[in-house]
Design a protein around this motif. Structure first.
Motif, PDB file in Angstrom:
ATOM      1  N   ARG A   1       0.846  -1.095   0.145  1.00 27.90           N
ATOM      2  CA  ARG A   1      -0.117  -0.110   0.022  1.00 27.90           C
ATOM      3  C   ARG A   1       1.069   1.334  -0.049  1.00 27.90           C
ATOM      4  O   ARG A   1       0.614   2.227  -0.841  1.00 27.90           O
ATOM      5  N   GLU A   2       1.960   1.222   0.836  1.00 30.22           N
ATOM      6  CA  GLU A   2       2.730   2.330   0.850  1.00 30.22           C
ATOM      7  C   GLU A   2       3.614   2.761  -0.472  1.00 30.22           C
ATOM      8  O   GLU A   2       3.682   3.836  -0.947  1.00 30.22           O
ATOM      9  N   LEU A   3       3.945   1.524  -0.989  1.00 31.96           N
ATOM     10  CA  LEU A   3       4.520   1.634  -2.526  1.00 31.96           C
ATOM     11  C   LEU A   3       3.545   2.291  -3.473  1.00 31.96           C
ATOM     12  O   LEU A   3       4.032   3.118  -4.093  1.00 31.96           O
ATOM     13  N   ARG A   4       2.413   1.874  -3.528  1.00 36.41           N
ATOM     14  CA  ARG A   4       1.508   2.341  -4.536  1.00 36.41           C
ATOM     15  C   ARG A   4       1.048   3.829  -4.314  1.00 36.41           C
ATOM     16  O   ARG A   4       1.239   4.360  -5.136  1.00 36.41           O
ATOM     17  N   GLN A   5       1.246   4.217  -3.115  1.00 34.47           N
ATOM     18  CA  GLN A   5       0.799   5.512  -2.624  1.00 34.47           C
ATOM     19  C   GLN A   5       1.797   6.238  -3.011  1.00 34.47           C
ATOM     20  O   GLN A   5       1.828   7.575  -3.491  1.00 34.47           O
ATOM     21  N   SER A   6       3.303   5.965  -2.696  1.00 37.23           N
ATOM     22  CA  SER A   6       4.228   6.623  -3.084  1.00 37.23           C
ATOM     23  C   SER A   6       4.590   6.752  -4.673  1.00 37.23           C
ATOM     24  O   SER A   6       4.991   7.861  -5.099  1.00 37.23           O
ATOM     25  N   LEU A   7       4.377   5.681  -5.242  1.00 32.76           N
ATOM     26  CA  LEU A   7       4.537   6.026  -6.867  1.00 32.76           C
ATOM     27  C   LEU A   7       3.576   6.932  -7.144  1.00 32.76           C
ATOM     28  O   LEU A   7       3.621   7.596  -8.350  1.00 32.76           O
ATOM     29  N   ALA A   8       2.149   6.880  -6.946  1.00 34.37           N
ATOM     30  CA  ALA A   8       0.996   7.984  -7.124  1.00 34.37           C
ATOM     31  C   ALA A   8       1.719   9.327  -7.080  1.00 34.37           C
ATOM     32  O   ALA A   8       1.608  10.282  -7.748  1.00 34.37           O
ATOM     33  N   ARG A   9       2.148   9.239  -5.838  1.00 34.28           N
ATOM     34  CA  ARG A   9       2.646  10.890  -5.253  1.00 34.28           C
ATOM     35  C   ARG A   9       3.717  11.139  -6.355  1.00 34.28           C
ATOM     36  O   ARG A   9       3.661  12.554  -6.533  1.00 34.28           O
ATOM     37  N   LEU A  10       4.579  10.602  -6.879  1.00 33.85           N
ATOM     38  CA  LEU A  10       5.666  10.982  -7.836  1.00 33.85           C
ATOM     39  C   LEU A  10       5.109  11.442  -8.858  1.00 33.85           C
ATOM     40  O   LEU A  10       5.811  12.177  -9.636  1.00 33.85           O
ATOM     41  N   HIS A  11       3.881  10.814  -9.336  1.00 34.70           N
ATOM     42  CA  HIS A  11       3.389  11.647 -10.605  1.00 34.70           C
ATOM     43  C   HIS A  11       2.039  12.675 -10.498  1.00 34.70           C
ATOM     44  O   HIS A  11       1.478  13.055 -11.352  1.00 34.70           O
ATOM     45  N   GLN A  12       2.154  13.011  -9.197  1.00 31.24           N
ATOM     46  CA  GLN A  12       1.161  14.045  -8.791  1.00 31.24           C
ATOM     47  C   GLN A  12       1.944  15.628  -8.749  1.00 31.24           C
ATOM     48  O   GLN A  12       3.175  15.520  -8.482  1.00 31.24           O
ATOM     49  N   PRO A  13       1.150  16.611  -8.783  1.00 30.89           N
ATOM     50  CA  PRO A  13       2.148  17.850  -8.513  1.00 30.89           C
ATOM     51  C   PRO A  13       2.615  18.075  -7.224  1.00 30.89           C
ATOM     52  O   PRO A  13       2.056  17.206  -6.424  1.00 30.89           O
ATOM     53  N   MET A  14       3.656  18.748  -7.083  1.00 30.06           N
ATOM     54  CA  MET A  14       4.182  18.880  -5.741  1.00 30.06           C
ATOM     55  C   MET A  14       3.281  19.516  -4.783  1.00 30.06           C
ATOM     56  O   MET A  14       2.679  20.483  -5.154  1.00 30.06           O
ATOM     57  N   ARG A  15       3.516  19.192  -3.508  1.00 31.79           N
ATOM     58  CA  ARG A  15       2.285  19.539  -2.659  1.00 31.79           C
ATOM     59  C   ARG A  15       3.274  20.600  -1.656  1.00 31.79           C
ATOM     60  O   ARG A  15       4.252  20.203  -1.069  1.00 31.79           O
ATOM     61  N   VAL A  16       2.707  21.846  -1.893  1.00 32.58           N
ATOM     62  CA  VAL A  16       3.438  22.893  -1.166  1.00 32.58           C
ATOM     63  C   VAL A  16       2.305  23.351   0.198  1.00 32.58           C
ATOM     64  O   VAL A  16       1.300  24.009  -0.089  1.00 32.58           O
TER      65      VAL A  16
END
Length: 523
Positions: free
Chosen positions: A32-47
């Motif tokens: 689950r952590e791997l899937r969430q992290s991979l998705a985060r890498l393809h999303q805009p940066m969170r500021v």
């Protein structure tokens, strides 16, 4: 076969890790952590926009967006976390703490869902965050997170703010700290009255909410600088604010946390962007008042907003309208610019935005965060995986433990051997004053690590339009310079020597890439 990009190699790494963990109940949390992290890498940066309660976070958010979307008020307004993301049409979704399904609401309900109110306090406290999608250009690059605010140790003059802090201050601080730690980058907002000692400001940077900030992923912003104008001895608040920022930026505590500290007058920036036809007309009539007379009138905001004068043909309610839009300092700047012949409305707005400091802040967000967005996100997900690894390892045995160790080894290889991450590490050392670089060498470091862009021309400080022969010549020159610098074992310290070797390797890689491009073009 062309070499895979870092992004492609990381995607392949995650996919192979998911293949290894899929279907293994012992590794369900890791998967689950791997899937969430991979998705985060393809999303805009969170500021995340973080700061003390009443630091002007919502006004800053509106100023960055260039329009009035986030509710603001005379006291701290934001009760919940608002996450602003790109969408081709405005929409609003409420996510709840009890994990019930998210609920779609009318976009017009944003204010009632965000501002605190006794009548719906229990409902507001049940909300985890509000997701807002909106068609605004800056949201193509960043998800902007408006946080409730951090409880201040300093007393506020407002009774209702004090009462609010007693009821909710700690709770909102915890929410804000969690968002700051969960974001890829942070803008930390703080106010600084002229009577406040620098020591008190520095103390604000020592809490847990900024403990994960580094010069790579954090910027400090001095807010509400327009309020300095209420001091008759100060005619240029932004100049005074710039001096404060420069002084704070040299303090060791701030220097280790922030890339830079900028003064920004968000009220003026937002007002300039949203100036109406009626307010432009009011301003056009105000410039008929002589400067001395106008300044005396404006210095007392109550007098400016409320009193009628036989020699001033602009009604008090009209003056108040303009003051609410631009603030005292903003009105003064607009008056002077208009009297000096700033020209049409567009030129006036451009000049006001420049005075506000918002354009410089936006440019810095893009150059410092945006150009390194993938690397900053990658560092974050690698750190998160380490946490999951150490939490999961004691609970596993046999084949499951072997799989976890294999994945951890592959991730560690990326972290320790990927050159772009090594570059970011020496940049971190530079910001922490560990490198003995002169001005030219500093410029090379900033360029090669992506401060001016991520293409080869920008990394060579030549711009995007440089030709391959021009870039090859400069890459070769810089390669030889840094090879010579890295051979100087006797006169430079270890950190600087390591950085010089890294720089030489950076230019070697750029030279090789350009040589391949040249060969390909002339096949």
């Amino acid at each position: 076969m062309p070499e895979l990009s870092l992004e492609q190699r990381v995607d392949n790494l995650f996919q192979s890790a998911l293949d290894l963990t899929s279907g293994n109940p012992d590794l369900a949390i890791v998967e689950r952590e791997l899937r969430q992290s991979l998705a985060r890498l393809h999303q805009p940066m969170r500021v995340a926009i973080v700061g003390l309660i009443k630091a002007g976070k919502s006004t800053m958010m509106n100023a960055l967006l260039g329009e009035h979307l986030v509710p603001t008020g005379n006291v701290e307004a934001t009760f919940n976390v608002n996450v602003f993301r790109w969408g081709d049409r405005p929409s609003l979704q409420v996510h709840y703490k009890d994990e019930r399904p998210p609920e779609t609401k009318s976009f017009d309900e944003l204010q009632s869902l965000t501002l605190r109110a006794a009548a719906n306090r229990d409902y507001l406290r049940s909300i985890k965050y509000i997701e807002v999608t909106y068609p605004n250009s800056i949201l193509h690059s960043f998800d902007l997170i408006d946080t409730p605010g951090l409880e201040s140790h300093y007393r506020d003059d407002s009774d209702n703010t004090r009462q609010f802090l007693q009821l909710h201050g700690t709770e909102l601080s915890e929410v804000t700290q969690a968002e700051a730690q969960g974001a890829d980058a942070v803008m930390y907002l703080f106010g600084h009255s002229l009577a406040m000692a620098d020591k008190e400001i520095i103390e604000l940077f020592q809490g847990g909410e900024v403990s994960q900030a580094t010069p790579i992923n954090a910027i400090g912003v001095l807010t509400k600088t327009d309020l300095y104008w209420s001091d008759p001895s100060i005619t240029e608040p932004m100049v005074a604010a710039e001096r404060v920022c420069q002084r704070l930026a040299h303090h060791p505590q701030a220097r280790n946390l922030f890339y830079t500290i900028y003064p920004v007058c968000a009220h003026l920036a937002l007002g300039a962007r949203t100036l109406t036809d009626r307010e432009w007309d009011i301003l056009d009539r105000l410039i008929t008042i002589p400067p001395d007379r106008f300044e005396r009138l404006l210095r007392n905001i109550n007098r400016f907003n409320e009193r009628e004068y036989p020699d001033i043909p602009i009604l008090p309610q009209e003056r108040r309208l303009l003051a609410e839009r631009l603030g005292q300092y903003g009105v003064w700047q607009a008056y002077n610019l208009r009297r000096s012949g700033s020209g049409d409305r567009h030129r006036l707005i451009t000049a006001l935005l420049e005075h506000s400091g918002i354009d410089r802040l936006r440019d810095t967000l893009v150059s410092h965060f945006g150009h390194r967005a993938y690397l900053i996100k990658l560092i974050r997900v690698l750190r998160q995986f380490k946490t999951i690894y150490f939490q999961s390892r004691p609970k596993l045995a046999g084949k499951s433990l072997q799989v976890l160790e294999e994945i951890a080894g592959r991730f560690e290889e990326i972290e320790t051997q990927e050159h772009r991450l090594i570059e970011l590490n020496i940049l971190q050392n530079f910001y922490r004053r560990k490198l003995d670089f002169d001005e030219r060498e500093t410029r090379d470091l900033l360029a090669v690590t992506g401060e001016f862009g991520t293409d080869c021309g920008s990394k060579l400080d030549l711009g995007e339009r440089a030709t391959i022969p021009e870039m090859l010549a400069v890459a070769n020159e810089k390669l030889h310079y840094w090879q010579t610098r890295s051979a100087d074992y006797l006169t430079i310290d270890r950190d600087t020597l390591t950085a010089a070797k890294t720089m030489a390797r950076s230019y070697e890689l750029i030279f090789q890439r350009l040589q391949l491009a040249k060969n390909y073009l002339y096949l």
